[in-house]
Structure formats: C-alpha cells, structure tokens
Write a protein that holds these residues in place. Structure first.
Motif, short mmCIF file in Angstrom:
data_model
loop_
_atom_site.label_atom_id
_atom_site.label_comp_id
_atom_site.label_asym_id
_atom_site.label_seq_id
_atom_site.Cartn_x
_atom_site.Cartn_y
_atom_site.Cartn_z
N ALA A 78 0.85 -1.19 0.00
CA ALA A 78 0.00 0.00 0.00
C ALA A 78 0.88 1.23 0.00
CB ALA A 78 -0.91 0.00 1.22
N SER A 79 0.36 2.29 -0.61
CA SER A 79 1.11 3.54 -0.72
C SER A 79 0.28 4.69 -0.19
CB SER A 79 1.45 3.83 -2.18
OG SER A 79 2.22 2.80 -2.72
N PRO A 80 0.95 5.74 0.31
CA PRO A 80 0.20 6.93 0.73
C PRO A 80 -0.47 7.56 -0.49
CG PRO A 80 2.52 7.09 1.37
CD PRO A 80 2.36 5.87 0.53
N ILE A 81 -1.66 8.12 -0.30
CA ILE A 81 -2.37 8.70 -1.43
C ILE A 81 -2.56 10.20 -1.32
CG2 ILE A 81 -3.57 6.57 -2.01
CD1 ILE A 81 -6.02 7.71 -0.62
N ASP A 82 -2.02 10.78 -0.26
CA ASP A 82 -2.13 12.24 -0.13
C ASP A 82 -0.82 12.78 0.44
OD1 ASP A 82 -2.32 11.34 2.48
OD2 ASP A 82 -4.27 12.25 2.86
N ASP A 83 -0.57 14.04 0.23
CA ASP A 83 0.67 14.66 0.70
C ASP A 83 0.76 14.68 2.22
OD1 ASP A 83 1.53 15.07 -1.86
OD2 ASP A 83 0.82 17.13 -1.97
N GLU A 84 -0.38 14.73 2.89
CA GLU A 84 -0.39 14.79 4.35
C GLU A 84 -0.15 13.41 4.97
OE1 GLU A 84 -3.09 16.13 2.58
OE2 GLU A 84 -2.15 18.10 2.56
N GLN A 85 -0.17 12.36 4.17
CA GLN A 85 0.04 10.98 4.60
C GLN A 85 -0.95 10.59 5.70
OE1 GLN A 85 4.27 10.54 5.31
NE2 GLN A 85 4.62 10.22 3.15
N HIS A 86 -2.22 10.84 5.43
CA HIS A 86 -3.29 10.43 6.33
C HIS A 86 -3.99 9.19 5.80
CE1 HIS A 86 -4.06 14.31 8.79
NE2 HIS A 86 -2.81 14.24 8.43
N ALA A 87 -3.69 8.76 4.59
CA ALA A 87 -4.39 7.64 3.98
C ALA A 87 -3.44 6.80 3.14
CB ALA A 87 -5.54 8.15 3.10
N ILE A 88 -3.77 5.51 3.03
CA ILE A 88 -3.03 4.60 2.15
C ILE A 88 -4.04 3.86 1.28
CG2 ILE A 88 -1.07 4.31 3.69
CD1 ILE A 88 -2.25 1.57 4.43
N ALA A 89 -3.57 3.37 0.14
CA ALA A 89 -4.48 2.69 -0.78
C ALA A 89 -3.72 1.64 -1.59
CB ALA A 89 -5.14 3.69 -1.71
N THR A 90 -4.50 0.69 -2.07
CA THR A 90 -4.00 -0.34 -2.97
C THR A 90 -5.19 -0.92 -3.72
OG1 THR A 90 -2.57 -2.29 -3.13
CG2 THR A 90 -4.16 -2.27 -1.32
N THR A 91 -4.92 -1.71 -4.71
CA THR A 91 -5.96 -2.42 -5.45
C THR A 91 -5.57 -3.90 -5.49
OG1 THR A 91 -6.41 -0.48 -6.81
CG2 THR A 91 -7.20 -2.58 -7.64
N VAL A 92 -6.55 -4.76 -5.28
CA VAL A 92 -6.28 -6.19 -5.24
C VAL A 92 -7.38 -6.94 -5.98
CG1 VAL A 92 -7.36 -6.45 -2.97
CG2 VAL A 92 -5.69 -8.14 -3.72
N ALA A 93 -7.01 -7.95 -6.77
CA ALA A 93 -7.97 -8.78 -7.49
C ALA A 93 -8.54 -9.81 -6.52
CB ALA A 93 -7.31 -9.46 -8.67
N LEU A 94 -9.88 -9.83 -6.38
CA LEU A 94 -10.53 -10.73 -5.43
C LEU A 94 -11.64 -11.54 -6.10
CD1 LEU A 94 -10.84 -8.36 -2.33
CD2 LEU A 94 -9.06 -10.06 -2.81
N THR A 95 -11.78 -12.77 -5.68
CA THR A 95 -12.85 -13.65 -6.11
C THR A 95 -13.94 -13.66 -5.04
OG1 THR A 95 -11.74 -15.54 -5.10
CG2 THR A 95 -11.27 -15.11 -7.44
N PRO A 96 -15.13 -14.15 -5.35
CA PRO A 96 -16.21 -14.15 -4.36
C PRO A 96 -15.83 -14.90 -3.08
CG PRO A 96 -17.11 -14.55 -6.53
CD PRO A 96 -15.62 -14.60 -6.66
N GLY A 97 -16.32 -14.38 -1.96
CA GLY A 97 -16.09 -15.02 -0.67
C GLY A 97 -16.02 -13.99 0.44
N HIS A 98 -15.70 -14.46 1.64
CA HIS A 98 -15.60 -13.60 2.82
C HIS A 98 -14.12 -13.27 3.07
CE1 HIS A 98 -16.65 -11.83 6.66
NE2 HIS A 98 -15.69 -12.53 7.23
N TYR A 99 -13.84 -12.00 3.31
CA TYR A 99 -12.47 -11.53 3.53
C TYR A 99 -12.39 -10.74 4.83
CZ TYR A 99 -11.48 -12.75 -1.31
OH TYR A 99 -11.31 -13.44 -2.49
N VAL A 100 -11.21 -10.74 5.42
CA VAL A 100 -10.94 -9.92 6.59
C VAL A 100 -9.61 -9.20 6.35
CG1 VAL A 100 -10.48 -9.85 9.07
CG2 VAL A 100 -12.16 -11.47 8.16
N LEU A 101 -9.68 -7.87 6.36
CA LEU A 101 -8.48 -7.06 6.21
C LEU A 101 -7.99 -6.68 7.59
CD1 LEU A 101 -6.53 -5.46 4.32
CD2 LEU A 101 -8.09 -3.53 4.61
#
Length: 132
Positions: A78-101
């Motif tokens: 994951a990478s910071p998405i704003d200059d203030e570094q208050h948020a991080i983001a990523t994208t992930v390919a997922l198939t149907p089911g239950h997930y826990v982050l």
C-alpha cells in the motif's frame, strides 16, 4: 500577586500545554474511513482498498494483511495517497467469498494502532441495467 508567583503559574501552564501536545502527537492512529467499509459487499474483480486515518501515519511501518476464503494470508502493498500521509491505498484482485483485512499503522512518533475490517466479495453483476 508577586512576580515569582505569576512566573510559576505561567510556567506550570506552559508545562501542562506542552504535555498535552506531546500526548496528542504520539497517540495511535485512528481509522476514520475505510473502503470497503466493515460489513460491505463489493463486486468481484479489482477491489480498491483505501484506509484514512485521523493523523499522519508512517507509510513505511504500515501493514495490510488480507485473509481470504481459503484462509491463506496475503500481505498487501500500500502507498500513501495524499501529501499529508493520512491515507493509504492499494488495489487487489478478489474472487467471491468472505475476507478480513487486518491493518496495523503507526505514527511517525512510533505509537501503533490496529484493527480488522471484515467484508464480502460477490459475483460480478452481469445483469443489464434497468431503466424506469
């Protein structure tokens, strides 16, 4: 009041105010917004994951671990998405089911916070759009 009493009162006030600022500066980061949100159902495919916090986080000490339907943990970059570094983001390919982050973030001062976000991934919606 004498000058020494006023000096002591002002000095004590400064110490209290500085102490309060130090506590706030090293407080653990608090999650204020998540995508997907806890309990949300999203479509299968490329899923955008975004976590926003109430203060500056240390992106080098951020950890996102995704537990999927098969039970195998996946470490997500994951990478910071704003200059203030208050948020991080990523994208992930997922198939149907239950997930826990599972997330773990730390401030630059070193105080860490952590939490979990359960969510579900459904099938891709292939039904035609309905028009009224």
């Amino acid at each position: 009041m004498s000058f020494s009493i006023i000096s002591r009162v002002l000095g004590l006030s400064a110490v209290i105010l500085c102490g309060t600022g130090v506590v706030q500066a090293i407080a653990a980061p608090v999650l204020v917004q998540a995508q997907p949100a806890a309990g949300q159902k999203v479509a299968a495919g490329n899923v955008a994951v975004r976590l926003s916090f109430d203060g500056v986080i240390d992106p080098f000490r951020a950890r996102l671990l995704l537990l999927g339907p098969d039970g195998a943990p996946r470490l997500l970059p994951a990478s910071p998405i704003d200059d203030e570094q208050h948020a991080i983001a990523t994208t992930v390919a997922l198939t149907p089911g239950h997930y826990v982050l599972q997330w773990r973030m730390a401030t630059r001062g070193g105080s860490a916070g952590q939490g979990t976000l359960p969510f579900d991934v459904g099938g891709v919606d292939s039904s035609p759009a309905r028009h009224p």
